[in-house]
Design a protein around this motif. Structure first.
Motif, PDB file in Angstrom:
ATOM      1  N   GLY A 122       1.050  15.787   2.213  1.00 12.57           N
ATOM      2  CA  GLY A 122       1.409  15.377   0.856  1.00 12.57           C
ATOM      3  C   GLY A 122       2.534  14.363   0.832  1.00 12.57           C
ATOM      4  N   SER A 123       3.186  14.135   1.970  1.00 12.54           N
ATOM      5  CA  SER A 123       4.247  13.130   2.028  1.00 12.54           C
ATOM      6  C   SER A 123       3.623  11.740   1.913  1.00 12.54           C
ATOM      7  CB  SER A 123       5.063  13.269   3.309  1.00 12.54           C
ATOM      8  OG  SER A 123       4.249  13.125   4.442  1.00 12.54           O
ATOM      9  N   ARG A 124       4.423  10.789   1.421  1.00 12.16           N
ATOM     10  CA  ARG A 124       3.911   9.439   1.199  1.00 12.16           C
ATOM     11  C   ARG A 124       4.863   8.388   1.745  1.00 12.16           C
ATOM     12  NH1 ARG A 124       3.400   9.469  -4.931  1.00 12.16           N
ATOM     13  NH2 ARG A 124       5.113  10.897  -4.603  1.00 12.16           N
ATOM     14  N   LEU A 125       4.273   7.237   2.039  1.00 13.07           N
ATOM     15  CA  LEU A 125       4.993   6.099   2.593  1.00 13.07           C
ATOM     16  C   LEU A 125       4.509   4.851   1.873  1.00 13.07           C
ATOM     17  CD1 LEU A 125       6.726   4.757   4.879  1.00 13.07           C
ATOM     18  CD2 LEU A 125       4.672   4.862   6.299  1.00 13.07           C
ATOM     19  N   TRP A 126       5.449   4.030   1.422  1.00  7.21           N
ATOM     20  CA  TRP A 126       5.117   2.769   0.758  1.00  7.21           C
ATOM     21  C   TRP A 126       5.446   1.620   1.690  1.00  7.21           C
ATOM     22  CZ3 TRP A 126       6.594   7.104  -1.662  1.00  7.21           C
ATOM     23  CH2 TRP A 126       5.946   7.467  -2.844  1.00  7.21           C
ATOM     24  N   LEU A 127       4.483   0.720   1.883  1.00  6.95           N
ATOM     25  CA  LEU A 127       4.648  -0.435   2.761  1.00  6.95           C
ATOM     26  C   LEU A 127       4.391  -1.715   1.971  1.00  6.95           C
ATOM     27  CD1 LEU A 127       2.907   1.958   4.390  1.00  6.95           C
ATOM     28  CD2 LEU A 127       3.245   0.361   6.244  1.00  6.95           C
ATOM     29  N   GLN A 128       5.225  -2.694   2.165  1.00  5.41           N
ATOM     30  CA  GLN A 128       4.999  -4.022   1.606  1.00  5.41           C
ATOM     31  C   GLN A 128       4.136  -4.789   2.586  1.00  5.41           C
ATOM     32  OE1 GLN A 128       8.609  -6.215   1.032  1.00  5.41           O
ATOM     33  NE2 GLN A 128       7.601  -7.850  -0.095  1.00  5.41           N
ATOM     34  N   ILE A 129       3.320  -5.724   2.105  1.00  3.69           N
ATOM     35  CA  ILE A 129       2.514  -6.558   2.995  1.00  3.69           C
ATOM     36  C   ILE A 129       2.850  -8.016   2.716  1.00  3.69           C
ATOM     37  CG2 ILE A 129       0.198  -7.238   3.715  1.00  3.69           C
ATOM     38  CD1 ILE A 129      -0.803  -4.501   2.718  1.00  3.69           C
ATOM     39  N   ILE A 133       0.842  -1.195   0.000  1.00  2.58           N
ATOM     40  CA  ILE A 133       0.000   0.000   0.000  1.00  2.58           C
ATOM     41  C   ILE A 133       0.880   1.249   0.000  1.00  2.58           C
ATOM     42  CG2 ILE A 133      -2.045  -1.006   1.098  1.00  2.58           C
ATOM     43  CD1 ILE A 133      -1.029   0.142   3.790  1.00  2.58           C
ATOM     44  N   THR A 134       0.304   2.321  -0.512  1.00  2.00           N
ATOM     45  CA  THR A 134       0.906   3.646  -0.433  1.00  2.00           C
ATOM     46  C   THR A 134      -0.002   4.488   0.453  1.00  2.00           C
ATOM     47  OG1 THR A 134       1.735   3.448  -2.684  1.00  2.00           O
ATOM     48  CG2 THR A 134       1.695   5.652  -1.736  1.00  2.00           C
ATOM     49  N   VAL A 135       0.580   5.073   1.485  1.00  2.00           N
ATOM     50  CA  VAL A 135      -0.169   5.930   2.406  1.00  2.00           C
ATOM     51  C   VAL A 135       0.227   7.375   2.131  1.00  2.00           C
ATOM     52  CG1 VAL A 135      -0.581   6.513   4.832  1.00  2.00           C
ATOM     53  CG2 VAL A 135      -0.213   4.124   4.169  1.00  2.00           C
ATOM     54  N   THR A 136      -0.769   8.227   1.908  1.00  2.00           N
ATOM     55  CA  THR A 136      -0.531   9.654   1.709  1.00  2.00           C
ATOM     56  C   THR A 136      -1.025  10.394   2.943  1.00  2.00           C
ATOM     57  OG1 THR A 136      -0.862   9.404  -0.671  1.00  2.00           O
ATOM     58  CG2 THR A 136      -0.966  11.645   0.222  1.00  2.00           C
TER      59      THR A 136
END
Length: 162
Positions: free
Chosen positions: A43-50, A36-39
């Protein structure tokens, strides 16, 4: 299980943390199978693997009923942004962990940040989720980006603030 949890995050996280403006499945070039990508509101974003591990005694490919149990007691949402208005990976970890407790999920038995695990904390930030049936989900942080930046190409090399 991973697909269901991805969709759960997309639907539930934006309403459980006021500083989360969007959650989208992470797809495309170099994307993990599930992520998932969390915004955030800045406006900053974080990408997480599951990724995850099956419940004890469960075989891969076996149809399972979603686990059910008591809803987690919500914990207060910590401040996501520092005094300069940016996010650090550790602040994002604490915020997202708390946000998971606000989702009213009957499947989640425990949510924790990798950095706050008892014993030896992880050297890399992320989230852990234990479901009521014993299955586990792991959400390591893979990329960070400030507003108007792309995610870059070097996984697990997180910005100290974004």
């Amino acid at each position: 299980m991973l697909d269901r949890f991805t969709q759960f995050c997309v639907q539930a996280l934006p309403s459980s943390g006021p500083d989360i403006t969007a959650v989208q499945p992470w797809q495309g070039d170099d994307a993990p199978t599930y992520g998932i990508t969390v915004t955030f509101s800045s406006g900053s974003r974080l990408w997480l693997q599951i990724t995850g591990g099956l419940a004890p005694g469960t075989q891969a490919g076996e149809a399972t009923t979603p686990p059910s149990g008591a809803v987690l007691e919500p914990v207060p949402l910590p401040a996501l942004f520092d005094e300069t208005g940016t996010v650090s990976p550790l602040r994002a970890e604490a915020y997202l962990t708390a946000a998971l407790t606000h989702t009213d999920s009957t499947e989640i038995a425990q949510a924790y940040g990798y950095s706050s695990r008892p014993g030896q904390p992880a050297q890399h930030p992320g989230l852990g989720v234990i479901l009521h049936n014993g299955a586990r989900l792991y959400l390591p942080f893979v990329h960070t980006a400030k507003a108007e930046q792309d995610r870059g190409r070097s996984p697990f090399r997180l910005q100290s603030s974004f």
